[in-house]
Design an enzyme around this catalytic site. Structure first.
Site, PDB file in Angstrom:
ATOM      1  N   ARG A 446      13.785   4.808   1.710  1.00  0.00           N
ATOM      2  CA  ARG A 446      12.805   5.971   1.897  1.00  0.00           C
ATOM      3  C   ARG A 446      13.207   6.867   3.170  1.00  0.00           C
ATOM      4  NH1 ARG A 446       7.161   2.549   1.463  1.00  0.00           N
ATOM      5  NH2 ARG A 446       6.985   2.723  -0.902  1.00  0.00           N
ATOM      6  N   GLU A 595      -2.343  -2.774  10.292  1.00  0.00           N
ATOM      7  CA  GLU A 595      -1.203  -1.861  10.586  1.00  0.00           C
ATOM      8  C   GLU A 595      -1.330  -1.392  12.193  1.00  0.00           C
ATOM      9  OE1 GLU A 595      -1.181   1.601   8.115  1.00  0.00           O
ATOM     10  OE2 GLU A 595       0.499   2.768   9.359  1.00  0.00           O
TER      11      GLU A 595
END
Ligand code: ADP
Length: 630
Positions: A446, A595
């Site tokens: 990515r 997160e």
């Protein structure tokens, strides 16, 4: 003056409508009124209801706008009042849909358009406001004047609340923690900035990596918890904390079982999500991340003790004698909400992808990306602004690996969202720049793909594929959007020849045809033996059948840009999800999951590991915060 007169007439009409329906909210004094002064006010004040009339040409008008999807807004007017608003929409359940249910009523009650977009559902909110404004103009009204009419905000009373466990953030990790703490017999208050649960997690594709070791499926795929560990640890360039990574992969399948016990249904079989590296992703039957939240809602419907406090923003943690005992929050109307915990406080506010200042500050430390200024969009919900990280830092928490920021090359050029994606498998598509040329290995990492996209003109690319991927046009992407819908909404392009497609997307036709010809040569050539092309691409088959290249009309394309997707850095925790301070000590009473934490995924998070993270660490935070005694 004419503009103002009309506004005044509408304000009057609004007041009339308000009194007719007995509603509480009155149009507040607006800047327009204040700026005009006495002379204008005297001139424009409607003396009678008759003067207020005639602002609109009565009738029903429609406008087509784009929220998350195309939406038709139909508004009916009397001579001076908006009487009805109807929406035809396909907005996301749990995010945009609730706004579609409430906002038309608010506009009618207010007879104005100065309503704030709902945080977390800005696209939907703005689409409704834009559609009504369009209809107002069609009816001869003055939309600009209506935008200046705002609801009166009455500051609510300050509040003091107490529960055993306080959870900050109603996303994936926060809700897993809340349910777990409640299962342990505790009362829980969940503080959430937006008007609904879900956070970024509800926007995720739904893939949940977990290995059921010893199962036939895992054996058939040569998979093991150890292999999941290796791929996660090495995929993050060995920067993840081995203990945290070990916990993630070891407890992942227990998370799937816990969710199934709560009633979440998974599709049969496993799959490999983009960047997931192995066929170990479980996918709920419900689209995107919505299944998780329906499951939590169902749990809350059947159990007492979890209070959701929406539209409440946590501001500062409260520390007493070195122990975190609660959180200071701001309510919707600017009132103060003080929430105290008998046991622990859990931070689950997600990352900081939508905080441009933080992105720039921490990117400068690693120089991972050429820039992360506001020109670079994000796939995240607008509320993901690093609040929890800043609150934790304020009480001495150590922040780690903050410069590890993941971007995807797959953002919508207008919003940065991952919606509007075309094609599901890497194998059958190419990426071309605005010159119609390929520039990267589409099967690569990515970060490598996105860095290459940064180097292209306008940082813009088109995904190009043919009808092999879309035999009927009704096939849907991960966001429940069919290619036909996307083409109709102007978010994807369709053409019978490559030359026509080139013209539609504005790239030189001779370049696009030459690019595709060269790619097709590899598809049909010796590359099946794994020989790479000039960009290092080896993925030319879909594993089962040979991809014969891009040569079957119709052809499809969609524009994409870099988008900030996941922030891997954050608050340092140990395996008990206790937050660690800059001296290496536990901050008593404070737990963190999801997160908001750092140090699990290293430089690069594997696709499908984020949901696993929220459940594994969310559950631990719930259990340990419930057990914490001051
Ligand atoms: P994770 O995947 O780590 O669970 P999500 O992005 O799914 O994270 O959820 C984070 C949630 O926290 C979102 O719903 C977001 O609106 C909420 N949130 C962020 N900042 C605050 C804050 N200051 N106060 C309350 N809620 C917040």
């Amino acid at each position: 003056m004419r503009k103002y007169r009309r506004f005044a007439a509408l304000a009057m009409a609004a007041a009339l409508a308000g009194s007719m329906t007995g509603c509480q909210s009155k149009p507040a004094a607006t800047e327009t009124t204040a700026a005009t002064g006495t002379e204008a006010a005297a001139e424009s004040a409607p003396e009678t209801a008759a003067e207020a009339a005639g602002a609109y040409t009565p009738g029903t008008y429609s406008a087509t706008v784009t929220g998350m999807k195309e939406m038709t807004v139909t508004v009916t007017f009397d001579a001076d009042v908006i009487t009805d608003i109807q929406l035809e929409h396909g907005e996301t359940p749990g995010i945009g849909e609730p706004v579609c249910d409430t906002m038309p009523g608010q506009i009618i009650e207010l007879q104005g358009l100065g309503i704030d977009a709902v945080s977390g559902a800005t696209l939907t909110s703005n689409a409704i406001l834009e559609g009504v404004a369009d209809c107002v103009e069609q009816a001869g009204g003055d939309a600009e004047a209506l935008k200046a009419i705002k609801p009166e905000v009455v500051k609510a009373e300050d509040e003091e609340l107490t529960a055993d466990v306080v959870v900050i953030g109603a996303g994936g990790a926060g809700m897993a923690a809340a349910v777990t703490a409640n299962q342990a017999g505790k009362s829980v208050i969940v503080i959430e900035k937006t008007s609904n649960m879900g956070g970024n997690t509800v926007l995720a594709g739904g893939a949940f990596n977990a290995v059921d070791e010893g199962s036939e499926e895992a054996l058939a795929r040569n998979d093991s918890v150890e292999f999941h560990y290796q791929q996660t640890y090495e995929g993050g360039d060995e920067q993840g904390d081995p203990e945290l990574v070990r916990k993630l992969v070891t407890e992942a399948y227990g998370g799937v079982e816990w969710l199934m016990d709560l009633g979440l249904e998974f599709e049969p079989g496993l799959f490999t999500v983009t960047g997931g590296m192995w066929e170990r992703a479980h996918k709920p039957v419900e689209p995107e991340g919505s299944g998780f939240f329906k499951t939590y809602q169902k749990y809350m419907d059947g159990h007492e003790g979890i209070t959701m406090k929406y539209e409440t923003t946590a501001k500062h943690l409260i520390v007493e004698d070195g122990v975190v005992v609660g959180v200071e929050c701001e309510g919707k109307t600017g009132n103060q909400v003080t929430v105290t915990a008998n046991n622990g406080v859990i931070l689950a506010t997600g990352g900081f992808a939508r905080n441009v200042e933080m992105r720039e500050e921490y990117n400068a430390e690693t120089g991972m990306w050429p820039t992360l200024d506001e020109s670079i969009l994000s796939s995240n919900a607008p509320s993901i602004t690093g609040d929890g990280i800043l609150m934790a830092k304020e009480v001495g928490a150590e922040l780690i690996q903050m410069g590890n920021i993941q971007l995807l090359p797959l953002g919508d050029p207008e919003t940065g969202s991952l919606t509007g994606m075309i094609g599901n498998a890497v194998e059958t598509r190419i990426y071309v720049n605005t010159e119609g040329k390929r520039f990267v290995n589409e099967g690569g990492r990515r970060d490598e793909m996105t860095l290459a996209l940064f180097e292209q003109p306008d940082k813009l690319m088109y995904i190009v594929m043919d009808s092999d991927v879309y035999p009927t046009g009704e096939e849907k992407n991960n966001f429940n959007e069919s290619i036909n819908e996307l083409v109709e909404a102007g978010r994807a392009y369709k053409a019978d020849t490559l030359e026509e497609l080139a013209e539609l997307i504005g790239v030189p036709a001779e370049n696009l045809t030459a690019t595709v010809e060269e790619y097709n040569r590899h598809c049909l050539g010796g590359d099946l033996e794994g020989e790479a092309d000039e960009f290092g691409r080896t993925l030319f088959t879909d594993g089962k059948k040979i991809n014969d290249g891009i040569n079957d009309a119709p052809y499809y394309a969609a524009a994409r840009v870099p988008t900030v997707h996941h922030t891997m850095g954050g608050v340092k925790i140990n395996v008990n999800t206790e937050v660690i301070d800059t001296e290496g000590n536990v901050i008593p009473g404070l737990y963190a999951a999801g997160e908001v934490t750092g140090g699990i995924h290293g430089t690069n998070r594997l696709g499908g590991n984020a949901l696993t993270d929220t459940i594994v660490f969310g559950r631990t935070a719930g259990t340990n915060a419930a057990a914490f005694e001051r």
